[in-house]
Motif scaffolding. Structure first.
Motif, PDB file in Angstrom:
ATOM      1  N   GLY A  48       0.785  -1.210  -0.097  1.00  0.00           N
ATOM      2  CA  GLY A  48       0.141  -0.045   0.155  1.00  0.00           C
ATOM      3  C   GLY A  48       0.926   1.291   0.111  1.00  0.00           C
ATOM      4  N   ALA A  49       1.914   1.205   0.941  1.00  0.00           N
ATOM      5  CA  ALA A  49       2.638   2.481   0.869  1.00  0.00           C
ATOM      6  C   ALA A  49       3.805   2.688  -0.472  1.00  0.00           C
ATOM      7  N   GLY A 180       4.335   7.468   9.362  1.00  0.00           N
ATOM      8  CA  GLY A 180       5.587   6.912   8.982  1.00  0.00           C
ATOM      9  C   GLY A 180       6.650   8.313   8.751  1.00  0.00           C
ATOM     10  N   ALA A 181       6.236   9.156   8.246  1.00  0.00           N
ATOM     11  CA  ALA A 181       7.187  10.406   8.093  1.00  0.00           C
ATOM     12  C   ALA A 181       7.594  10.894   9.266  1.00  0.00           C
ATOM     13  N   ALA A 182       6.750  10.879  10.371  1.00  0.00           N
ATOM     14  CA  ALA A 182       6.943  11.352  11.784  1.00  0.00           C
ATOM     15  C   ALA A 182       8.265  10.477  12.412  1.00  0.00           C
ATOM     16  N   LEU A 183       7.961   9.142  12.113  1.00  0.00           N
ATOM     17  CA  LEU A 183       8.801   8.085  12.694  1.00  0.00           C
ATOM     18  C   LEU A 183      10.187   8.077  12.102  1.00  0.00           C
ATOM     19  N   PRO A 190      15.313  10.117   6.460  1.00  0.00           N
ATOM     20  CA  PRO A 190      14.214  10.867   5.510  1.00  0.00           C
ATOM     21  C   PRO A 190      12.838  10.515   5.864  1.00  0.00           C
ATOM     22  N   GLU A 191      11.835  11.338   5.839  1.00  0.00           N
ATOM     23  CA  GLU A 191      10.483  11.144   6.253  1.00  0.00           C
ATOM     24  C   GLU A 191       9.891  10.231   5.094  1.00  0.00           C
ATOM     25  N   PRO A 195       7.332   5.204   6.149  1.00  0.00           N
ATOM     26  CA  PRO A 195       6.355   4.250   5.987  1.00  0.00           C
ATOM     27  C   PRO A 195       6.901   2.965   5.740  1.00  0.00           C
ATOM     28  N   PHE A 196       8.078   2.848   5.255  1.00  0.00           N
ATOM     29  CA  PHE A 196       8.662   1.418   4.886  1.00  0.00           C
ATOM     30  C   PHE A 196       9.213   0.752   5.978  1.00  0.00           C
TER      31      PHE A 196
END
Length: 451
Positions: A48-49, A180-183, A190-191, A195-196
């Motif tokens: 999905g990501a 995910g970007a925050a993580l 990199p943001e 997600p990955f």
């Protein structure tokens, strides 16, 4: 003891044993479907990501819009090419080891994408997409693992429940981009890497769930119950043996041939029309604003919002009603639901062709496209599973998945050319002719089946 009494007791003991085995098989089947569904949900986050932001990363790293479709193309082709090796592995070592191995490879793919974001490397991104494609092949083959031990009357239902579970991953994956970007930022990455990282975790948990939960292995247990001979441990097949066995099994069964033809056609039609719909809707909305003197500053936002809404409805059509399609396939018959799916696809492309200038008509077409795909895929997969001999069922399923993936890649690759030549209505009309061909074959096959 009189001989008849002894025989009666032996018969009763045998019946009790069979009843016990059947009850045990059903318990294993219920657990198998639950484990597969949960694993599908978790592993679906990665793809999905990838589909959501992969094209943006490819354009950024490649420096040209020409790379926009490269990630989807590589992922689709990899899924098609991985289907046969995974089927061969499952046939010799069982579903559990094959599915876990595939998810392990896909997790490495997510890791490769993380490295790609750190190095701004298109090569690493495409390599990651290829490995993630193996995860797509795992998701496809999981639906067949759901019917290894299923009752004949419930094959459609059990298969559809596993397909339905993809819905959550497909919807949740794109929506995890912001968290995910925050993580990623919190970890100093990199943001777009975030997600990955979630994807790697989801696939690792899914693999662990399959490894511990698919015991006994559904395929190996089905063989034990049926008395089919298992392949010697560590045995190696000659190159191309899986492909030849699968094609031979499909050719020897009219039902299997119809099933593969219908599923492959439905997938190619769906991908071809769906992949060109965003571009067509963008052209329609841009034209409408330009003609009506609208505010150009809102064109992009409005167009993207409409496209996102239409595609989300399409995905809902593909997966949300899967259990209903499975129930119908069990109750009214695989061939009937398969044909109904292609009739729905004809209705979808007719709506797209005749109402191409109307976003509402195109939206209806995309919903029908998803519903038709769902009916044809679920009913066709159930028909394939029961139409070939158990000895070569896994190989036939692998051939079907390979053909399905190649049809999707071909449909996606040629759809732009067809649309450039004859427009969106022409593309829809060409797709409709394919469904008409499937319905003609199904009608001929039905007469032969009844005679």
């Amino acid at each position: 003891m009189p001989e008849p009494e002894r025989g009666a007791q032996a018969s009763a003991a045998t019946t009790d044993g069979l009843a016990h085995d059947d009850a045990a098989r059903r318990r294993v089947q219920r657990r198998t479907v639950g484990v597969l569904a949960a694993a599908q949900l978790l592993s679906g986050l990665g793809n999905g990501a990838t589909l959501a932001i992969g094209s943006l990363l490819a354009v950024d790293f490649g420096g040209s819009a020409a790379w926009a479709g490269s990630v989807t193309t590589v992922l689709t082709l990899a899924a098609a090419l991985a289907a046969l090796p995974l089927s061969g592995f499952a046939a010799s070592r069982g579903r559990r080891k094959a599915l876990v191995a595939g998810l392990g490879i896909a997790a490495l793919g997510s890791g490769s994408v993380v490295l790609a974001t750190m190095a701004s490397s298109l090569v690493l991104l495409l390599a990651g997409a290829a490995l993630l494609g193996v995860g797509t092949a795992v998701n496809l083959q999981s639906r067949f693992a759901a019917v290894d031990l299923a009752d004949a009357a419930h094959r459609g239902r059990d298969l559809s429940l596993v397909v339905w579970s993809i819905t959550v991953g497909a919807v949740a994956g794109p929506n995890l981009i912001k968290p995910g970007a925050a993580l990623g930022a919190a970890l100093g990455l990199p943001e777009t890497a975030g997600p990955f990282l979630i994807s790697v975790t989801g696939m690792a948990v899914a693999a662990a769930l399959l490894w511990t939960g698919l015991r006994p292995d559904p395929l190996l247990e089905a063989r034990r119950i049926s008395g089919a001979a298992a392949e010697p441990a560590g045995s190696k097949r000659p190159r191309g043996a899986v492909l030849r066995a699968g094609i031979g099994a499909i050719r020897s069964s009219p039902g299997a041939g119809l099933a593969v033809f219908a599923v492959v056609a439905a997938h190619g039609i769906m991908v071809a029309v769906m992949s060109m719909t965003p571009l067509h809707l963008q052209q329609v909305t841009l034209g409408g604003v330009a003609d009506g003197g609208g505010h150009g500053g809102h064109v992009g936002t409005d167009s993207f919002a409409l496209i996102g809404f239409v595609i989300s409805l399409h995905i809902a059509g593909m997966y949300a009603l899967s259990p209903l399609m499975g129930w119908l396939a069990d109750r009214v018959g695989r061939r009937t639901v398969l044909a109904a799916g292609h009739v729905t696809l004809v209705g979808a492309v007719a709506s797209a062709a005749l109402g191409a200038a109307s976003p509402a008509s195109v939206t209806v077409a995309l919903v029908l496209l998803g519903l038709g795909w769902s009916a044809a895929t679920i009913a066709g997969s159930a028909l394939l599973a029961e139409s070939v001999a158990p000895d070569h069922r896994v190989e036939a399923q692998g051939v079907g998945d390979t053909a399905m993936g190649l049809a999707g890649a071909l449909g996606g690759g040629l759809s732009g050319i067809v649309m450039a030549l004859v427009g969106f209505p022409g593309l829809a009309a060409v797709a409709g002719l394919i469904s008409v061909a499937v319905l003609a074959v199904a009608a001929v096959g039905r007469r032969a089946y009844r005679s």
